[in-house]
Scaffold this motif. Structure first.
Motif, PDB file in Angstrom:
ATOM      1  N   TYR A  23      50.604  44.842  40.237  1.00  0.00           N
ATOM      2  CA  TYR A  23      49.834  45.544  41.316  1.00  0.00           C
ATOM      3  C   TYR A  23      49.408  46.837  40.647  1.00  0.00           C
ATOM      4  O   TYR A  23      50.254  47.176  39.892  1.00  0.00           O
ATOM      5  N   CYS A 200      39.264  33.979  49.632  1.00  0.00           N
ATOM      6  CA  CYS A 200      40.468  34.867  49.085  1.00  0.00           C
ATOM      7  C   CYS A 200      39.787  36.382  49.301  1.00  0.00           C
ATOM      8  O   CYS A 200      39.070  36.627  48.099  1.00  0.00           O
ATOM      9  N   THR A 204      42.597  40.830  45.377  1.00  0.00           N
ATOM     10  CA  THR A 204      42.486  41.276  43.997  1.00  0.00           C
ATOM     11  C   THR A 204      42.315  42.666  43.637  1.00  0.00           C
ATOM     12  O   THR A 204      42.539  43.012  42.652  1.00  0.00           O
ATOM     13  N   PHE A 207      45.141  44.298  42.246  1.00  0.00           N
ATOM     14  CA  PHE A 207      45.932  43.666  41.050  1.00  0.00           C
ATOM     15  C   PHE A 207      45.531  44.550  39.990  1.00  0.00           C
ATOM     16  O   PHE A 207      44.268  44.895  39.996  1.00  0.00           O
ATOM     17  N   ASN A 209      44.168  44.495  36.136  1.00  0.00           N
ATOM     18  CA  ASN A 209      43.196  43.645  35.585  1.00  0.00           C
ATOM     19  C   ASN A 209      43.523  42.363  35.017  1.00  0.00           C
ATOM     20  O   ASN A 209      42.873  41.378  35.216  1.00  0.00           O
ATOM     21  N   ARG A 212      44.411  40.160  37.860  1.00  0.00           N
ATOM     22  CA  ARG A 212      43.288  39.632  38.722  1.00  0.00           C
ATOM     23  C   ARG A 212      42.563  38.629  37.922  1.00  0.00           C
ATOM     24  O   ARG A 212      42.226  37.780  38.452  1.00  0.00           O
ATOM     25  N   ASP A 213      42.412  38.815  36.498  1.00  0.00           N
ATOM     26  CA  ASP A 213      41.373  37.633  35.888  1.00  0.00           C
ATOM     27  C   ASP A 213      42.428  36.452  35.767  1.00  0.00           C
ATOM     28  O   ASP A 213      41.766  35.275  35.914  1.00  0.00           O
ATOM     29  N   VAL A 215      44.336  35.245  38.243  1.00  0.00           N
ATOM     30  CA  VAL A 215      44.158  34.684  39.517  1.00  0.00           C
ATOM     31  C   VAL A 215      42.850  34.074  39.675  1.00  0.00           C
ATOM     32  O   VAL A 215      42.662  32.898  40.013  1.00  0.00           O
ATOM     33  N   TYR A 216      41.623  34.903  39.138  1.00  0.00           N
ATOM     34  CA  TYR A 216      40.269  34.151  38.992  1.00  0.00           C
ATOM     35  C   TYR A 216      40.077  32.946  38.267  1.00  0.00           C
ATOM     36  O   TYR A 216      39.564  32.024  38.742  1.00  0.00           O
ATOM     37  N   THR A 231      34.966  35.702  47.785  1.00  0.00           N
ATOM     38  CA  THR A 231      35.754  36.790  47.809  1.00  0.00           C
ATOM     39  C   THR A 231      35.295  37.915  48.690  1.00  0.00           C
ATOM     40  O   THR A 231      34.523  37.932  49.473  1.00  0.00           O
ATOM     41  N   GLU A 235      34.587  42.986  45.925  1.00  0.00           N
ATOM     42  CA  GLU A 235      35.409  42.346  44.817  1.00  0.00           C
ATOM     43  C   GLU A 235      34.068  41.522  44.214  1.00  0.00           C
ATOM     44  O   GLU A 235      33.859  40.299  44.566  1.00  0.00           O
TER      45      GLU A 235
END
Length: 256
Positions: A23, A200, A204, A207, A209, A212-213, A215-216, A231, A235
């Motif tokens: 985070y 979602c 993100t 989060f 970077n 986050r990336d 997760v995507y 999103t 986002e």
């Protein structure tokens, strides 16, 4: 007050299974400092001992660090756009699988269930997940306040809810039965597969970077080709093609 977050991040990962270091640091550290102050402890070492011996404090911590701001049809105009895309998607995929990730108290997946019912989409499966077991239990109970359902027209409130009191509304069983709830951590657990739509929203942004990336990319891997990711209103996925996604509408991306 100097706080030993390296120690606490490791303790939380070892004892609670949550990766705080994924985070954004300043936001998370501010949240932790605030709840520590409310508990009357001055060090993270003392706070960790409190969490170990006090299940109530532990649950308050989990609820405080996880993001549970939600409501039915949050950003109604965006949900209306998503609904149109979902109806179009159903023409190509008669049996939809929809995943509501980080679902909090259930307002989002139940919104999806109402959308499916209004559009007579009967062969669909909704899976809703969150990291917090207590929040998931609240979602299963499905009792909401006026503030949670403020975006729902009165006619739909009457159709989908039973009013328990001036400020309490219980979702009817017909909608509740359409959603399967599971515990899931976006940062470490295995993702759903063969999804036609993933929702979602407003998660993100908290989060770092790299997290986050990741997760995507995992969301993209979870989608079937042609599936869509919805999103939050803050986002935007920059360089979405790097994840095999293309933007097709406001905050809606399609797997290429």
């Amino acid at each position: 007050m100097q706080l030993n977050f390296d120690f606490f991040n490791k303790w939380v990962k070892d004892k609670l299974g949550i990766q705080l270091d994924a985070y954004k640091e300043k936001q998370m550290q501010r949240r932790i400092a605030n709840i520590m102050e409310s508990c009357g402890v001055n060090t993270l070492e003392a706070y960790s001992k409190l969490l170990e011996r006090d299940p109530v404090a532990k649950q308050e911590f989990l609820e405080h660090i996880t993001i549970n701001v939600t409501e039915f049809y949050r950003n109604r105009d965006l949900f209306d756009t998503f609904e149109k895309n979902l109806v179009t998607l159903n023409r190509n995929f008669p049996r939809l699988k929809i995943w509501s990730a980080a679902c909090s108290i259930g307002a989002e997946p139940y919104t999806l269930a109402m959308i499916l019912q209004k559009n007579k989409i009967q062969t669909a499966k909704i899976v809703a997940t969150d990291i917090d077991r207590t929040i998931l239990q609240r979602a299963k109970t499905a009792v909401y306040k006026n503030s949670d359902i403020k975006n729902i027209p009165i006619s739909d409130r009457n159709e989908y809810f039973n009013q328990l009191s001036t400020d309490e509304f219980a979702l009817k069983d017909g909608i509740k039965r359409q959603v399967l709830f599971k515990k899931h951590d976006l940062l470490k657990d295995r993702y759903e597969d063969k999804c036609h739509a993933i929702v979602c929203r407003n998660v993100t942004i908290y989060f770092k970077n790299d997290a986050r990336d990741e997760v995507y990319q995992k969301f993209s891997d979870s989608l079937v080709p042609g599936g869509i990711l919805f999103t939050g209103a803050t986002e935007t996925i920059n360089f979405s093609e790097n994840f095999g996604l293309k933007k097709i509408d406001s905050f809606i991306y399609q797997k290429m």
